[in-house]
Enzyme design. Sequence first.
Site, PDB file in Angstrom:
ATOM      1  N   ALA A   1      -7.103   9.852   2.763  1.00 28.25           N
ATOM      2  CA  ALA A   1      -6.064  10.209   3.724  1.00 28.25           C
ATOM      3  C   ALA A   1      -5.207  11.360   3.235  1.00 28.25           C
ATOM      4  O   ALA A   1      -5.062  11.582   2.053  1.00 28.25           O
ATOM      5  CB  ALA A   1      -5.181   8.987   3.993  1.00 28.25           C
TER       6      ALA A   1
ATOM      7  N   GLY B   1      -8.186   0.413   5.156  1.00 25.98           N
ATOM      8  CA  GLY B   1      -8.615   0.578   6.540  1.00 25.98           C
ATOM      9  C   GLY B   1      -7.523   0.358   7.566  1.00 25.98           C
ATOM     10  O   GLY B   1      -7.815   0.099   8.742  1.00 25.98           O
ATOM     11  N   GLU B   2      -6.254   0.488   7.154  1.00 28.29           N
ATOM     12  CA  GLU B   2      -5.168   0.238   8.109  1.00 28.29           C
ATOM     13  C   GLU B   2      -5.188   1.239   9.267  1.00 28.29           C
ATOM     14  O   GLU B   2      -4.875   0.893  10.406  1.00 28.29           O
ATOM     15  CB  GLU B   2      -3.809   0.286   7.413  1.00 28.29           C
ATOM     16  N   ARG B   3      -5.576   2.490   8.993  1.00 24.06           N
ATOM     17  CA  ARG B   3      -5.640   3.486  10.064  1.00 24.06           C
ATOM     18  C   ARG B   3      -6.676   3.081  11.116  1.00 24.06           C
ATOM     19  O   ARG B   3      -6.449   3.216  12.323  1.00 24.06           O
ATOM     20  CB  ARG B   3      -5.956   4.865   9.482  1.00 24.06           C
ATOM     21  N   ARG B   4      -7.829   2.574  10.660  1.00 29.26           N
ATOM     22  CA  ARG B   4      -8.864   2.120  11.588  1.00 29.26           C
ATOM     23  C   ARG B   4      -8.383   0.916  12.401  1.00 29.26           C
ATOM     24  O   ARG B   4      -8.677   0.782  13.594  1.00 29.26           O
ATOM     25  CB  ARG B   4     -10.140   1.769  10.813  1.00 29.26           C
TER      26      ARG B   4
ATOM     27  N   GLN C   1       0.837  -1.193   0.000  1.00 28.80           N
ATOM     28  CA  GLN C   1       0.000   0.000   0.000  1.00 28.80           C
ATOM     29  C   GLN C   1       0.877   1.251   0.000  1.00 28.80           C
ATOM     30  O   GLN C   1       2.003   1.239   0.506  1.00 28.80           O
ATOM     31  CB  GLN C   1      -0.955  -0.006   1.194  1.00 28.80           C
TER      32      GLN C   1
END
Length: 290
Positions: A132, A96-99, A53
Site C-alpha cells: 500500500a 486485506g482491510e482495503r479489500r 495495524q
Amino acid sequence: MCVARQFRKRSPSPFLESQKGITPDFSTPFLGKGKFNHSFEVKLSDLVPDKQQPRKFFAAEEIEALATSLAERGILQPILVREAAAGSAKWIIVAGERRWRAAAILGWETLPAIEYEGDYRAASLVENLLRADLSAVEEARGLRSLMDVNKWSQSEAGRQLGLSQSRVNRTLRILDLPGDFLDFASANAVPANVLVQIVREEEPKQRKVLIDRVMSGAATVAEMQHLRQKEAAKTSSIVKAKSDPERKVFRTIRRFIKETTSIREATIPLSDEDKNDLRRARDMIDRLLG
C-alpha cells in the site's frame, strides 16, 4: 476556515520499492513455508479490522477504485485473518482491510480468507509496507513497529530491508515531531520531504512556525526550505555561535544520548560492530573527561 493543502500523491517510496524481490529471503518468522491453512469463505459481518495495524487512514476514492477493480476482475487473493478472542466478530483482519472495505461497498456477503497462525503483527506490517501507498508518517510508524517486533537495530533494519542506515534514520526521525501533528500529517498525506525539513529545524519556535504553516494548508517543500533559510539569515550571529565546532560536538553528544537511551529501552540486541562502536565512543569520552 483554512482548508488543508491537498498534497500530490507520492511517487513509489524507495522503502517500499526496495522490498521487491527481497521478500522470499526475509527473515521475519511468518514468511516460512507451511504457515498457511486452506482458504475458506468468511462473512463480512464476522470480520473486524485490526486496531494495531499501521494504516490508519483510507482514501475513499482509492477504496472505490479498488471496488471497481474487484467488480470487474473478482478477488485474486484471499485476505489473512486470525481468530478473535471474544465479542460479536469471529475474525480479525491481519492483511486485506482495503479489500474488505471495497467488498462492503459492493455489497458482497463473503470473502475468501486464510486463517493465519504466525506472527500476525509482522505479517500485517510487511503486508502494508509492501502493498500500500502508506503516508510518510504511517511508513515511519510501520518501520518502527517492524523494528520493535523483530528487535532490530537501525543497521540491522537497513540490512534486512535493503536500505542504507541513513535512510532508516531519516525515516525514523520524522517520529520526533509532535504526535498530534503526525496524525494530521498522516491524514493529509504530507510528503516526507516536508516533514524532514521541519524535523531538521532545531530551534523550537521556528519549528512551530513550520508546523503551523503546514497545518494552515499552504506549505510546500520549497517554502519549508525558504523559511528555514530566511530564519537562518535573521539569526546569523546565533547560528554562527552554534556552528562553532565545540557546540556542534555537544549537540551531537546530546542526540547520541537520546538515541542510545531509546535503544536501551527497546532492548535491541547489539551486533559485534555495534559493540565496537560503543566501546570506541566510551574510550573517547574517558579520554575527554580524563
